[in-house]
Design a protein around this motif. Structure first.
Motif, PDB file in Angstrom:
ATOM      1  N   SER A   1       0.670  -1.910   0.485  1.00 43.31           N
ATOM      2  CA  SER A   1      -0.106   0.185  -0.286  1.00 43.31           C
ATOM      3  C   SER A   1       0.881   1.430  -0.577  1.00 43.31           C
ATOM      4  O   SER A   1       1.717   0.857   0.764  1.00 43.31           O
TER       5      SER A   1
ATOM      6  N   ARG B   1       0.517   5.417   0.716  1.00 45.31           N
ATOM      7  CA  ARG B   1       0.099   5.967   1.076  1.00 45.31           C
ATOM      8  C   ARG B   1       1.114   7.793   0.382  1.00 45.31           C
ATOM      9  O   ARG B   1       0.174   8.827   0.936  1.00 45.31           O
TER      10      ARG B   1
ATOM     11  N   ARG C   1       1.922 -10.864   7.197  1.00 41.32           N
ATOM     12  CA  ARG C   1       1.138 -11.774   7.176  1.00 41.32           C
ATOM     13  C   ARG C   1       1.303 -13.082   8.254  1.00 41.32           C
ATOM     14  O   ARG C   1       2.761 -13.130   8.316  1.00 41.32           O
TER      15      ARG C   1
HETATM   16  C1  LIG Z   1     -10.616  -2.920   1.783  1.00 43.98           C
HETATM   17  C2  LIG Z   1      -9.821  -2.420   2.841  1.00 43.98           C
HETATM   18  C3  LIG Z   1     -10.091  -1.445   3.255  1.00 43.98           C
HETATM   19  C4  LIG Z   1      -8.077  -0.465   3.251  1.00 43.98           C
HETATM   20  N1  LIG Z   1      -8.795   1.339   3.851  1.00 43.98           N
HETATM   21  C5  LIG Z   1      -7.394   1.558   4.242  1.00 43.98           C
HETATM   22  C6  LIG Z   1      -7.829   3.025   4.488  1.00 43.98           C
HETATM   23  O1  LIG Z   1      -8.727   3.484   4.882  1.00 43.98           O
HETATM   24  N2  LIG Z   1      -6.411   3.642   5.172  1.00 43.98           N
HETATM   25  C7  LIG Z   1      -5.045   2.833   4.465  1.00 43.98           C
HETATM   26  O2  LIG Z   1      -4.256   3.373   4.908  1.00 43.98           O
HETATM   27  N3  LIG Z   1      -5.420   1.734   4.428  1.00 43.98           N
HETATM   28  C8  LIG Z   1      -6.408   1.418   4.138  1.00 43.98           C
HETATM   29  N4  LIG Z   1      -5.776  -0.282   3.667  1.00 43.98           N
HETATM   30  C9  LIG Z   1      -5.160  -0.727   3.474  1.00 43.98           C
HETATM   31  C10 LIG Z   1      -4.201  -1.707   4.709  1.00 43.98           C
HETATM   32  O3  LIG Z   1      -4.267  -0.968   5.775  1.00 43.98           O
HETATM   33  C11 LIG Z   1      -3.209  -2.657   3.798  1.00 43.98           C
HETATM   34  O4  LIG Z   1      -3.736  -3.394   2.396  1.00 43.98           O
HETATM   35  C12 LIG Z   1      -3.199  -3.975   4.919  1.00 43.98           C
HETATM   36  O5  LIG Z   1      -2.181  -3.549   5.727  1.00 43.98           O
HETATM   37  C13 LIG Z   1      -2.038  -4.586   4.542  1.00 43.98           C
HETATM   38  O6  LIG Z   1      -0.283  -3.952   3.872  1.00 43.98           O
HETATM   39  P1  LIG Z   1      -0.019  -3.678   2.011  1.00 43.98           P
HETATM   40  O7  LIG Z   1      -0.991  -2.946   1.906  1.00 43.98           O
HETATM   41  O8  LIG Z   1       1.475  -3.071   2.699  1.00 43.98           O
HETATM   42  O9  LIG Z   1       0.181  -5.051   2.304  1.00 43.98           O
HETATM   43  C14 LIG Z   1      -7.594  -1.431   3.666  1.00 43.98           C
HETATM   44  C15 LIG Z   1      -7.142  -2.169   2.820  1.00 43.98           C
HETATM   45  C16 LIG Z   1      -8.199  -3.467   2.291  1.00 43.98           C
HETATM   46  C17 LIG Z   1      -7.796  -4.109   1.293  1.00 43.98           C
END
Ligand SMILES: Cc1cc2nc3c(=O)[nH]c(=O)nc-3n(C[C@H](O)[C@H](O)[C@H](O)COP(=O)(O)O)c2cc1C
Length: 251
Positions: free
Chosen positions: A13, A15, A143
């Motif tokens: 993710s 940001r 994970r």
């Molecule tokens: C349905 C969904 C909603 C999410 N909403 C947010 C959010 O509002 N803000 C945020 O910073 N990350 C959000 N995330 C990201 C997750 O926090 C992140 O995918 C998870 O912690 C795993 O980390 P990675 O994606 O870096 O592997 C969301 C992920 C999903 C799947």
């Protein structure tokens, strides 16, 4: 066409973005990819729109230059369907040098919320990343181990289950569990307790669509064909405090 499979093992993710607009040909490629997305449930009407940040109320989140907004008919399975479709975009962005992040809190501004006759479900933010785009090893993924998300021991399915294990989920809850054998994987989602359910219910269903997308892409990468079916045996085997979602037949 780009192979999305390797992206599952390095995506993360993002940001932090540059807010500058993307080049028109990149936006055009994104529009073409949106058009090609495969649904999990083809009979549920979906409307996907690219929104620039001025159309979005980011709530507490840092602004991104663009958001892919998912609107859907409000029918059984619609959140899982959106998870399945938009995860293909998450991987597409990763494959094309763009960062992305699922965003549960931001909402379209009121006038744009009314822009579709369908219900707004969720956003994926995307744009040029200000930080490193990819993980360099799967050890960087925070994970659960495979032993916590499946009792399947069949070696032939391990590569597919590993792709599932690395899928992103809201607040990293990883609400999935898998049973089955070499021909079929039954997918279950944990039921959050009553308090958590108020916040998490919608996201858990989206998460299940995301993980099913990873399973499908991994199986297809291995040359298999995938069918999603409702399976009575899978339903009967539902573990306590889990809900049966679907079964993936792998041929
Ligand atoms: C349905 C969904 C909603 C999410 N909403 C947010 C959010 O509002 N803000 C945020 O910073 N990350 C959000 N995330 C990201 C997750 O926090 C992140 O995918 C998870 O912690 C795993 O980390 P990675 O994606 O870096 O592997 C969301 C992920 C999903 C799947």
């Amino acid at each position: 066409m780009v192979d999305l499979y390797p992206q599952m093992f390095k995506r993360k993710s993002i940001r932090d973005y540059y807010l500058e607009p993307l080049e028109e040909d990149m936006l055009q490629r994104i529009r073409e990819q949106i058009y090609k997305l495969e649904p999990l449930y083809g009979d549920i009407g979906v409307d996907l729109k690219i929104m620039s940040h001025d159309k979005v109320n980011p709530r507490m989140m840092k602004k991104a230059p663009y958001y892919l907004a998912a609107f859907s008919e409000d029918r059984d399975g619609h959140q899982t369907n959106i998870g399945f479709m938009l995860q293909q975009m998450d991987l597409f962005f990763s494959a094309n040098g763009l960062g992305s992040c699922w965003q549960g809190f931001p909402q379209p501004k009121k006038q744009f919320l009314e822009n579709s006759d369908k219900k707004f479900v969720i956003f994926i933010a995307f744009g040029k990343p200000k930080v490193q785009l990819h993980r360099t090893s799967t050890f960087e993924f925070n994970r659960k181990p495979l032993s916590k998300i499946t009792d399947i021991k069949n070696e032939d399915l391990m590569e597919i289950l590993e792709a599932a294990r690395l899928a992103p989920s809201a607040i990293n809850t990883q609400p999935w569990y898998f049973k089955g054998d070499n021909q079929i994987i039954h997918a279950y989602c944990s039921q959050p307790n009553i308090l958590k359910a108020l916040v998490l219910n919608k996201y858990v269903k989206i998460d299940m669509g995301i993980v099913l997308c990873h399973i499908k892409l991994a199986a297809e990468h291995l040359g298999k064909t995938v069918h999603f079916v409702s399976d009575d045996v899978g339903r009967e085997k539902t573990p306590r405090r889990y809900e049966y979602v679907t079964s993936v037949k792998i041929d």
